[in-house]
Design a protein around this motif. Structure first.
Motif, mmCIF file in Angstrom:
data_model
loop_
_atom_site.group_PDB
_atom_site.id
_atom_site.type_symbol
_atom_site.label_atom_id
_atom_site.label_comp_id
_atom_site.label_asym_id
_atom_site.label_seq_id
_atom_site.Cartn_x
_atom_site.Cartn_y
_atom_site.Cartn_z
ATOM 1 N N LEU A 51 0.889 -1.392 0.053
ATOM 2 C CA LEU A 51 0.143 -0.037 -0.086
ATOM 3 C C LEU A 51 0.817 1.403 0.037
ATOM 4 O O LEU A 51 2.056 1.151 1.360
ATOM 5 C CB LEU A 51 -0.697 -0.113 1.366
ATOM 6 C CG LEU A 51 -2.296 -1.029 1.785
ATOM 7 C CD1 LEU A 51 -3.048 -1.115 2.566
ATOM 8 C CD2 LEU A 51 -2.900 -1.331 0.401
ATOM 9 N N VAL A 52 0.687 2.337 -1.107
ATOM 10 C CA VAL A 52 1.794 3.536 -1.120
ATOM 11 C C VAL A 52 0.133 4.296 -1.654
ATOM 12 O O VAL A 52 -0.139 4.692 -1.726
ATOM 13 C CB VAL A 52 2.433 3.226 -2.376
ATOM 14 C CG1 VAL A 52 3.179 4.431 -2.738
ATOM 15 C CG2 VAL A 52 3.400 2.365 -2.529
ATOM 16 N N GLU A 53 0.961 5.104 -0.021
ATOM 17 C CA GLU A 53 -0.174 6.661 0.295
ATOM 18 C C GLU A 53 0.707 7.989 -0.436
ATOM 19 O O GLU A 53 2.129 8.026 -0.628
ATOM 20 C CB GLU A 53 0.023 6.800 1.904
ATOM 21 C CG GLU A 53 -0.989 5.375 2.822
ATOM 22 C CD GLU A 53 -0.077 4.936 3.628
ATOM 23 O OE1 GLU A 53 -1.086 4.603 4.234
ATOM 24 O OE2 GLU A 53 0.983 5.632 4.360
ATOM 25 N N SER A 54 0.114 8.648 -0.696
ATOM 26 C CA SER A 54 0.809 9.926 -0.927
ATOM 27 C C SER A 54 -0.347 11.016 -0.998
ATOM 28 O O SER A 54 -2.085 10.652 -0.581
ATOM 29 C CB SER A 54 0.543 10.067 -2.435
ATOM 30 O OG SER A 54 -0.761 9.408 -3.622
ATOM 31 N N GLY A 55 -0.175 12.314 -0.525
ATOM 32 C CA GLY A 55 -1.069 13.036 -1.185
ATOM 33 C C GLY A 55 -1.278 14.129 0.890
ATOM 34 O O GLY A 55 -2.109 15.279 0.581
ATOM 35 N N GLY A 56 -0.093 14.021 1.214
ATOM 36 C CA GLY A 56 -0.568 14.608 3.015
ATOM 37 C C GLY A 56 0.229 15.168 2.370
ATOM 38 O O GLY A 56 0.560 16.315 1.730
ATOM 39 N N GLY A 57 0.189 16.326 3.416
ATOM 40 C CA GLY A 57 0.615 17.887 3.460
ATOM 41 C C GLY A 57 0.232 18.391 4.994
ATOM 42 O O GLY A 57 -0.289 18.602 5.880
ATOM 43 N N LEU A 58 0.802 19.823 4.687
ATOM 44 C CA LEU A 58 0.379 21.379 6.113
ATOM 45 C C LEU A 58 -0.819 21.949 4.931
ATOM 46 O O LEU A 58 -1.053 22.504 3.749
ATOM 47 C CB LEU A 58 1.554 21.836 6.281
ATOM 48 C CG LEU A 58 1.327 23.356 6.567
ATOM 49 C CD1 LEU A 58 0.662 22.885 8.366
ATOM 50 C CD2 LEU A 58 2.646 24.073 7.186
ATOM 51 N N VAL A 59 -2.016 22.367 5.586
ATOM 52 C CA VAL A 59 -2.862 23.009 5.388
ATOM 53 C C VAL A 59 -3.141 23.729 6.750
ATOM 54 O O VAL A 59 -3.133 23.430 7.901
ATOM 55 C CB VAL A 59 -4.504 22.230 5.603
ATOM 56 C CG1 VAL A 59 -4.671 21.199 5.898
ATOM 57 C CG2 VAL A 59 -5.218 22.785 4.338
ATOM 58 N N GLN A 60 -4.045 24.920 6.162
ATOM 59 C CA GLN A 60 -4.987 25.737 6.926
ATOM 60 C C GLN A 60 -5.734 25.105 7.571
ATOM 61 O O GLN A 60 -6.531 24.649 6.889
ATOM 62 C CB GLN A 60 -4.835 27.632 6.672
ATOM 63 C CG GLN A 60 -3.505 27.536 6.095
ATOM 64 C CD GLN A 60 -4.134 29.340 5.979
ATOM 65 O OE1 GLN A 60 -4.403 29.607 5.432
ATOM 66 N NE2 GLN A 60 -2.271 30.128 5.755
ATOM 67 N N PRO A 61 -6.585 25.139 7.840
ATOM 68 C CA PRO A 61 -7.463 25.052 8.896
ATOM 69 C C PRO A 61 -8.941 25.948 8.055
ATOM 70 O O PRO A 61 -8.786 26.855 7.350
ATOM 71 C CB PRO A 61 -7.614 25.924 10.491
ATOM 72 C CG PRO A 61 -6.531 26.059 10.844
ATOM 73 C CD PRO A 61 -5.562 26.575 10.337
ATOM 74 N N GLY A 62 -9.894 24.830 7.898
ATOM 75 C CA GLY A 62 -10.763 25.142 6.870
ATOM 76 C C GLY A 62 -9.997 24.691 5.270
ATOM 77 O O GLY A 62 -11.497 24.258 4.303
ATOM 78 N N GLY A 63 -9.390 24.201 5.350
ATOM 79 C CA GLY A 63 -8.520 23.656 3.993
ATOM 80 C C GLY A 63 -9.010 22.417 3.341
ATOM 81 O O GLY A 63 -9.768 21.741 4.063
ATOM 82 N N SER A 64 -8.713 21.625 2.590
ATOM 83 C CA SER A 64 -8.935 20.717 2.039
ATOM 84 C C SER A 64 -7.867 19.818 1.386
ATOM 85 O O SER A 64 -6.783 20.123 0.842
ATOM 86 C CB SER A 64 -9.804 20.832 0.748
ATOM 87 O OG SER A 64 -11.499 21.500 0.970
ATOM 88 N N LEU A 65 -7.476 18.623 1.736
ATOM 89 C CA LEU A 65 -6.890 17.712 1.570
ATOM 90 C C LEU A 65 -6.833 15.874 0.838
ATOM 91 O O LEU A 65 -7.988 15.846 0.543
ATOM 92 C CB LEU A 65 -5.787 17.257 2.111
ATOM 93 C CG LEU A 65 -4.253 18.442 2.544
ATOM 94 C CD1 LEU A 65 -3.770 17.683 3.997
ATOM 95 C CD2 LEU A 65 -3.765 18.767 1.561
ATOM 96 N N ARG A 66 -6.647 15.980 -0.283
ATOM 97 C CA ARG A 66 -7.057 14.869 -0.656
ATOM 98 C C ARG A 66 -6.284 13.383 -1.069
ATOM 99 O O ARG A 66 -4.612 13.178 -1.403
ATOM 100 C CB ARG A 66 -7.683 14.635 -2.298
ATOM 101 C CG ARG A 66 -8.010 13.213 -2.967
ATOM 102 C CD ARG A 66 -8.624 13.422 -4.029
ATOM 103 N NE ARG A 66 -7.928 12.829 -4.936
ATOM 104 C CZ ARG A 66 -8.413 12.438 -6.167
ATOM 105 N NH1 ARG A 66 -9.189 12.105 -6.588
ATOM 106 N NH2 ARG A 66 -7.532 12.359 -7.301
ATOM 107 N N LEU A 67 -6.220 12.426 0.144
ATOM 108 C CA LEU A 67 -4.698 10.955 0.159
ATOM 109 C C LEU A 67 -5.429 10.044 -0.227
ATOM 110 O O LEU A 67 -6.647 10.065 -0.818
ATOM 111 C CB LEU A 67 -5.527 10.591 1.684
ATOM 112 C CG LEU A 67 -4.964 11.689 2.935
ATOM 113 C CD1 LEU A 67 -4.673 10.632 3.943
ATOM 114 C CD2 LEU A 67 -3.918 12.737 2.780
ATOM 115 N N SER A 68 -4.393 9.705 -1.174
ATOM 116 C CA SER A 68 -4.420 8.765 -1.905
ATOM 117 C C SER A 68 -3.727 7.650 -1.250
ATOM 118 O O SER A 68 -2.543 7.473 -0.554
ATOM 119 C CB SER A 68 -3.985 8.965 -3.605
ATOM 120 O OG SER A 68 -4.424 9.872 -4.180
ATOM 121 N N CYS A 69 -4.055 5.742 -1.706
ATOM 122 C CA CYS A 69 -3.238 4.436 -1.033
ATOM 123 C C CYS A 69 -4.084 3.848 -2.445
ATOM 124 O O CYS A 69 -4.784 3.689 -2.855
ATOM 125 C CB CYS A 69 -4.549 3.837 -0.253
ATOM 126 S SG CYS A 69 -3.748 2.874 0.526
#
Length: 119
Positions: free
Chosen positions: A4-22
């Motif tokens: 399983l290989v994950e990607s998409g993490g990081g630093l985001v401000q409150p109220g923001g969005s991120l998408r992780l993939s696996c």
């Protein structure tokens, strides 16, 4: 074995969005459920949500209405769309796959990806 290989993490401000993939590879036959867990410093790993091979989803109460899990079977990939992020969502997020094996179920884990929500 399943990788399983994950990607998409990081630093985001409150109220923001991120998408992780696996992305899953290897012996993916008989994987019946994939999902996401998270672990914050000093806390136990907890379920965020998961999705069955049939597409049914399950979410922890603390992410309902904010996070969405989806899957692309052609790519053997599961996604975690995270919206309206809060500082308390800061954690290492782990992808999980549950596979039927003789005698029961085996859990596979990704290496984890850091999500930090901070201004």
């Amino acid at each position: 074995q399943v990788q399983l290989v994950e990607s998409g993490g990081g630093l985001v401000q409150p109220g923001g969005s991120l998408r992780l993939s696996c992305a899953a590879s290897g012996s993916i036959l008989n994987i019946y459920r994939m999902g996401w867990y998270r672990q914050a410093p000093g806390k136990q790993r907890e379920l965020v949500g998961d999705i069955t091979s049939g597409g049914s989803t399950n979410y922890a109460d603390f992410v309902k209405g904010r996070f969405t899990i989806s899957r692309d079977n052609a790519k053997n990939t599961v996604y975690l769309q995270m919206n309206s992020l809060k500082p308390e969502d800061t954690a290492v997020y782990y992808c999980n796959a549950k596979r039927l094996v003789l005698g029961g179920t085996y859990d596979y884990w990704g290496q984890g990806t850091q999500v930090t929500v901070s201004s």
